[in-house]
Design a protein around this motif. Structure first.
Motif, PDB file in Angstrom:
ATOM      1  N   ARG A 282      53.222  72.965  35.554  1.00  0.00           N
ATOM      2  CA  ARG A 282      51.861  72.849  34.999  1.00  0.00           C
ATOM      3  C   ARG A 282      50.844  73.558  35.894  1.00  0.00           C
ATOM      4  O   ARG A 282      49.841  74.091  35.415  1.00  0.00           O
ATOM      5  CB  ARG A 282      51.457  71.378  34.891  1.00  0.00           C
TER       6      ARG A 282
ATOM      7  N   GLU B 260      56.454  77.849  32.358  1.00  0.00           N
ATOM      8  CA  GLU B 260      57.393  76.989  31.651  1.00  0.00           C
ATOM      9  C   GLU B 260      58.687  76.930  32.447  1.00  0.00           C
ATOM     10  O   GLU B 260      59.275  77.960  32.776  1.00  0.00           O
ATOM     11  CB  GLU B 260      57.668  77.532  30.246  1.00  0.00           C
TER      12      GLU B 260
ATOM     13  N   VAL C  46      60.753  63.658  23.384  1.00  0.00           N
ATOM     14  CA  VAL C  46      60.447  65.085  23.398  1.00  0.00           C
ATOM     15  C   VAL C  46      60.774  65.668  22.029  1.00  0.00           C
ATOM     16  O   VAL C  46      61.631  65.147  21.306  1.00  0.00           O
ATOM     17  CB  VAL C  46      61.230  65.820  24.502  1.00  0.00           C
ATOM     18  N   THR C  47      60.079  66.734  21.675  1.00  0.00           N
ATOM     19  CA  THR C  47      60.230  67.347  20.354  1.00  0.00           C
ATOM     20  C   THR C  47      60.888  68.706  20.465  1.00  0.00           C
ATOM     21  O   THR C  47      60.378  69.584  21.183  1.00  0.00           O
ATOM     22  CB  THR C  47      58.850  67.517  19.692  1.00  0.00           C
TER      23      THR C  47
ATOM     24  N   LEU D 225      61.644  72.488  19.639  1.00  0.00           N
ATOM     25  CA  LEU D 225      60.795  73.537  19.099  1.00  0.00           C
ATOM     26  C   LEU D 225      61.649  74.609  18.427  1.00  0.00           C
ATOM     27  O   LEU D 225      62.806  74.802  18.788  1.00  0.00           O
ATOM     28  CB  LEU D 225      59.956  74.164  20.218  1.00  0.00           C
TER      29      LEU D 225
ATOM     30  N   ARG E 158      63.994  75.071  23.517  1.00  0.00           N
ATOM     31  CA  ARG E 158      62.687  74.667  24.032  1.00  0.00           C
ATOM     32  C   ARG E 158      62.271  73.324  23.443  1.00  0.00           C
ATOM     33  O   ARG E 158      62.579  73.009  22.290  1.00  0.00           O
ATOM     34  CB  ARG E 158      61.634  75.734  23.742  1.00  0.00           C
TER      35      ARG E 158
ATOM     36  N   ALA F 299      58.990  70.134  23.604  1.00  0.00           N
ATOM     37  CA  ALA F 299      57.614  69.791  23.944  1.00  0.00           C
ATOM     38  C   ALA F 299      57.537  68.326  24.343  1.00  0.00           C
ATOM     39  O   ALA F 299      58.125  67.456  23.682  1.00  0.00           O
ATOM     40  CB  ALA F 299      56.680  70.066  22.772  1.00  0.00           C
TER      41      ALA F 299
ATOM     42  N   ASP G 261      52.500  65.399  25.412  1.00  0.00           N
ATOM     43  CA  ASP G 261      51.182  66.011  25.605  1.00  0.00           C
ATOM     44  C   ASP G 261      51.175  67.498  25.292  1.00  0.00           C
ATOM     45  O   ASP G 261      50.164  68.178  25.496  1.00  0.00           O
ATOM     46  CB  ASP G 261      50.691  65.778  27.036  1.00  0.00           C
ATOM     47  N   GLY G 262      52.305  68.026  24.808  1.00  0.00           N
ATOM     48  CA  GLY G 262      52.370  69.426  24.423  1.00  0.00           C
ATOM     49  C   GLY G 262      52.958  70.354  25.464  1.00  0.00           C
ATOM     50  O   GLY G 262      53.245  71.515  25.165  1.00  0.00           O
ATOM     51  N   THR G 263      53.121  69.882  26.686  1.00  0.00           N
ATOM     52  CA  THR G 263      53.761  70.695  27.727  1.00  0.00           C
ATOM     53  C   THR G 263      55.183  71.047  27.293  1.00  0.00           C
ATOM     54  O   THR G 263      55.913  70.193  26.791  1.00  0.00           O
ATOM     55  CB  THR G 263      53.805  69.938  29.062  1.00  0.00           C
ATOM     56  N   THR G 264      55.576  72.297  27.497  1.00  0.00           N
ATOM     57  CA  THR G 264      56.894  72.737  27.058  1.00  0.00           C
ATOM     58  C   THR G 264      57.825  72.977  28.246  1.00  0.00           C
ATOM     59  O   THR G 264      57.388  73.269  29.359  1.00  0.00           O
ATOM     60  CB  THR G 264      56.798  74.030  26.231  1.00  0.00           C
TER      61      THR G 264
END
Length: 339
Positions: free
Chosen positions: A178, A183, A220-221, A223, A233, A235, A238-241
């Motif tokens: 971050r 990434e 986690v999601t 992508l 990949r 996410a 909070d959207g961080t990948t």
């Protein structure tokens, strides 16, 4: 022109090793005390590399990644970057261990390099010294810190995740990413080339990584991966990948469009391939671009390689290449063919 192999995989990504030499001796890649280096007279010149890239582009390659060994050990590398960045490539990237990066990053950006990936296996200096057998950790961190100020974006950090070695740093590395920003991509330990101490017990699997990361951050999601990149990949909430390259437990051979050109002009169609196609000799003997294109396209159309899938099917899986074989043929080493 799009050239497809036996399984209808396109020729699209080319990794070019510009040198087989490296200034680290990472235990999972180059653990031995001595190595047989490629003769310097055999190394492709920048002009020869540029010519071969022209031929590969005619056959569908639109992404090139410069690798090593450590690519920044190749003298005047920004000159090659300038030559390649003038071509209509979709992406021109480089993978480096970061030790020399701070001193070259601005020249690389000026030359037209699009993206940089830096290898970083740990945030701990003592652990880095054990893994790499060199006390260069501060230089690596300095190199990573220099990337964003030089104007680079879409930076990646590659981490080889080793069970019982650095597996307690997954969260720390994501958090570090971050700050760069970059990434982080965790790579399963592969039994290729110089991984002569490879053992299944040392492999931190994709499934285990996701379990640990989810336990800390929450679900986690996954992508989409429209380009068939090696990293799956994900996410965070909070959207961080982040990414995971699971070549050992969940190979991506079905969509692999990557090939590798060694610094002395051998073209390997698979990371696990035992033999490559010699492009240097025909080039130096005066082959035309059309003749080189025929050689390359013919080899790719006959490609049936699914090295990681084949390895996964083996019952008693041991290191892929024994040390005796590596000493006989340095091209079997990952630091020679660009990993």
């Amino acid at each position: 022109m799009s050239v497809l192999d036996f399984y209808r995989r396109p020729l699209r990504n080319l990794r070019i090793s510009v040198t087989d030499r490296c200034n680290l001796r990472c235990r999972y890649c180059m653990p031995e005390a001595e190595y047989v280096w490629l003769p310097r007279r055999d190394l492709l010149t920048f002009e020869e590399i540029s010519t071969l890239v022209d031929v590969f582009m005619e056959l569908g390659v639109n992404k090139v990644r410069l690798t090593g060994g450590e690519p920044l050990l190749r003298r005047d590398l920004p000159e090659l970057v300038s030559m390649l960045s003038a071509k209509p490539l979709k992406d021109l990237a480089m993978t480096t261990n970061g030790v020399l990066l701070a001193g070259h990053v601005e020249a690389l950006k000026k030359a037209g390099l699009n993206r940089i990936t830096v290898s970083l296996d740990t945030l701990r200096a003592d652990r880095s010294k054990t893994l790499s057998q060199r006390a260069t950790h501060p230089s690596v961190l300095k190199g990573i810190a220099s990337v964003a100020p030089a104007g680079f974006t879409d930076t990646k950090i590659d981490t080889v995740a080793l069970n019982g070695v650095n597996d307690d740093e997954l969260i720390d590395l994501i958090e570090f990413g971050r700050t760069v920003p970059a990434e982080v991509r965790f790579i399963e330990y592969m039994d290729v080339g110089g991984a002569t101490a490879w053992s299944p017990d040392l492999v931190l699997s994709r499934a285990e990584m996701l379990t640990r990361i989810s336990a800390h951050y929450g679900p986690v999601t996954p992508l989409p991966n429209p380009d068939g990149a090696p990293a799956d990949r994900f996410a965070l909430p909070d959207g961080t990948t982040f990414g995971i390259v699971s070549s050992t437990t969940r190979p991506f051979c079905a969509t692999c469009d990557r090939s590798r050109l060694t610094a002395d002009g051998l073209w390997y169609l698979c990371l696990y391939a035992m033999e490559g196609v010699n492009l240097r000799d025909p080039l130096r003997e005066g082959a035309t671009k059309a003749e080189l294109a025929e050689l390359i396209s013919g080899a790719w159309r006959a490609r049936t390689d699914r090295g990681a899938v084949d390895r996964l099917a083996e019952r008693d899986r041991m290191p892929f290449v024994p040390l005796t074989a590596l000493k006989r043929d340095p091209h079997l080493e990952m630091h020679t063919r660009g990993g």
